[in-house]
Design a protein around this motif. Structure first.
Motif, PDB file in Angstrom:
ATOM      1  N   THR A  33      35.145  24.857  30.603  1.00 20.29           N
ATOM      2  CA  THR A  33      35.445  26.086  31.124  1.00 20.29           C
ATOM      3  C   THR A  33      34.280  26.770  31.519  1.00 20.29           C
ATOM      4  OG1 THR A  33      37.178  26.374  29.405  1.00 20.29           O
ATOM      5  CG2 THR A  33      36.710  28.211  30.296  1.00 20.29           C
ATOM      6  N   GLU A  34      34.281  27.701  32.558  1.00 20.32           N
ATOM      7  CA  GLU A  34      33.319  28.366  33.062  1.00 20.32           C
ATOM      8  C   GLU A  34      33.277  29.765  32.478  1.00 20.32           C
ATOM      9  OE1 GLU A  34      31.899  30.719  37.177  1.00 20.32           O
ATOM     10  OE2 GLU A  34      33.772  29.304  37.310  1.00 20.32           O
ATOM     11  N   ILE A  35      32.229  30.174  31.844  1.00 19.92           N
ATOM     12  CA  ILE A  35      31.829  31.321  30.953  1.00 19.92           C
ATOM     13  C   ILE A  35      30.693  32.001  31.696  1.00 19.92           C
ATOM     14  CG2 ILE A  35      31.392  32.305  28.726  1.00 19.92           C
ATOM     15  CD1 ILE A  35      32.385  29.948  27.274  1.00 19.92           C
ATOM     16  N   ARG A  36      31.074  33.427  32.041  1.00 18.83           N
ATOM     17  CA  ARG A  36      30.026  34.116  32.586  1.00 18.83           C
ATOM     18  C   ARG A  36      29.871  35.303  31.577  1.00 18.83           C
ATOM     19  NH1 ARG A  36      33.483  34.466  37.855  1.00 18.83           N
ATOM     20  NH2 ARG A  36      35.056  33.766  36.313  1.00 18.83           N
ATOM     21  N   VAL A 136      30.542  41.601  27.587  1.00 20.25           N
ATOM     22  CA  VAL A 136      31.935  40.817  27.544  1.00 20.25           C
ATOM     23  C   VAL A 136      31.590  39.394  28.139  1.00 20.25           C
ATOM     24  CG1 VAL A 136      33.584  42.704  27.562  1.00 20.25           C
ATOM     25  CG2 VAL A 136      32.945  41.638  29.722  1.00 20.25           C
ATOM     26  N   TYR A 137      32.302  38.308  27.657  1.00 17.27           N
ATOM     27  CA  TYR A 137      32.139  37.326  28.383  1.00 17.27           C
ATOM     28  C   TYR A 137      33.471  36.983  29.170  1.00 17.27           C
ATOM     29  CZ  TYR A 137      29.045  35.202  25.201  1.00 17.27           C
ATOM     30  OH  TYR A 137      27.878  35.232  24.352  1.00 17.27           O
ATOM     31  N   VAL A 138      33.352  36.355  30.656  1.00 20.80           N
ATOM     32  CA  VAL A 138      34.735  36.305  31.384  1.00 20.80           C
ATOM     33  C   VAL A 138      34.812  34.694  31.256  1.00 20.80           C
ATOM     34  CG1 VAL A 138      35.488  36.285  33.729  1.00 20.80           C
ATOM     35  CG2 VAL A 138      34.116  38.026  32.884  1.00 20.80           C
ATOM     36  N   GLU A 139      35.745  34.097  30.784  1.00 20.96           N
ATOM     37  CA  GLU A 139      35.979  32.871  30.811  1.00 20.96           C
ATOM     38  C   GLU A 139      37.128  32.338  31.508  1.00 20.96           C
ATOM     39  OE1 GLU A 139      37.687  32.800  26.538  1.00 20.96           O
ATOM     40  OE2 GLU A 139      35.507  32.831  25.629  1.00 20.96           O
ATOM     41  N   GLY A 140      36.905  31.301  32.112  1.00 16.30           N
ATOM     42  CA  GLY A 140      37.491  30.680  33.103  1.00 16.30           C
ATOM     43  C   GLY A 140      37.500  31.291  34.525  1.00 16.30           C
ATOM     44  N   ALA A 141      38.520  30.920  35.231  1.00  9.85           N
ATOM     45  CA  ALA A 141      38.595  31.510  36.604  1.00  9.85           C
ATOM     46  C   ALA A 141      40.053  31.470  37.265  1.00  9.85           C
ATOM     47  CB  ALA A 141      37.894  30.425  37.829  1.00  9.85           C
TER      48      ALA A 141
END
Length: 151
Positions: A33-36, A136-141
């Motif tokens: 999972t992409e996490i930003r 915060v983290y933005v998880e996924g896309a």
């Protein structure tokens, strides 16, 4: 004819092997999972459509319509009544399911500025913990993206 069968068998074998190929590391394979990370710039209350289209209403309606259609007439007329009943029941069951379960739900539209400076907008179910200025983290896309607080 044998040549065509041989080529078809070879093509099928190739497709089966291609389907079993492992996904390379770092290419978004299963479990990744992409996490930003970033900071919330804005939160707006909104609504989003649910996706409860399970098809159960259409199936149950079709079965009920088929059963009712089987009680009408005999021979070819009965067959026609069964098909018409199944179609009408499926349409009615689908309509009822959508009317009852596919209602908009309260949500929040969150705009996050990532550490790279990019703005990311996510619409998700309400999370009362989130507030403007929070890290915060933005998880996924895409449709699967979620904003979660950094711990």
């Amino acid at each position: 004819m044998k040549t065509i069968a041989s080529w078809l068998t070879l093509a099928l074998f190739g497709l089966v092997l291609g389907g079993c190929a492992a996904v390379g590391a770092g290419s978004g394979g299963a479990g990744e999972t992409e996490i930003r990370s970033g900071k919330i710039e804005e939160i707006t209350q909104t609504q989003m459509q649910t996706n409860h289209d399970s098809g159960v209403g259409a199936i149950l309606g079709g079965i009920g319509g088929l059963g009712l259609g089987s009680l009408i007439g005999g021979g070819t007329g009965r067959d026609v009544a069964m098909v018409a009943g199944a179609l009408a029941g499926a349409a009615g069951g689908n309509y009822i399911e959508k009317k009852k379960y596919d209602q908009p739900v309260d949500a929040q539209q969150i705009i996050v500025r990532t550490q790279s400076g990019v703005l990311v907008q996510v619409t998700q179910s309400i999370n009362p913990v989130l507030r403007k200025g929070m890290n915060v983290y933005v998880e996924g896309a895409g449709n699967e993206a979620r904003v979660v607080p950094q711990s």
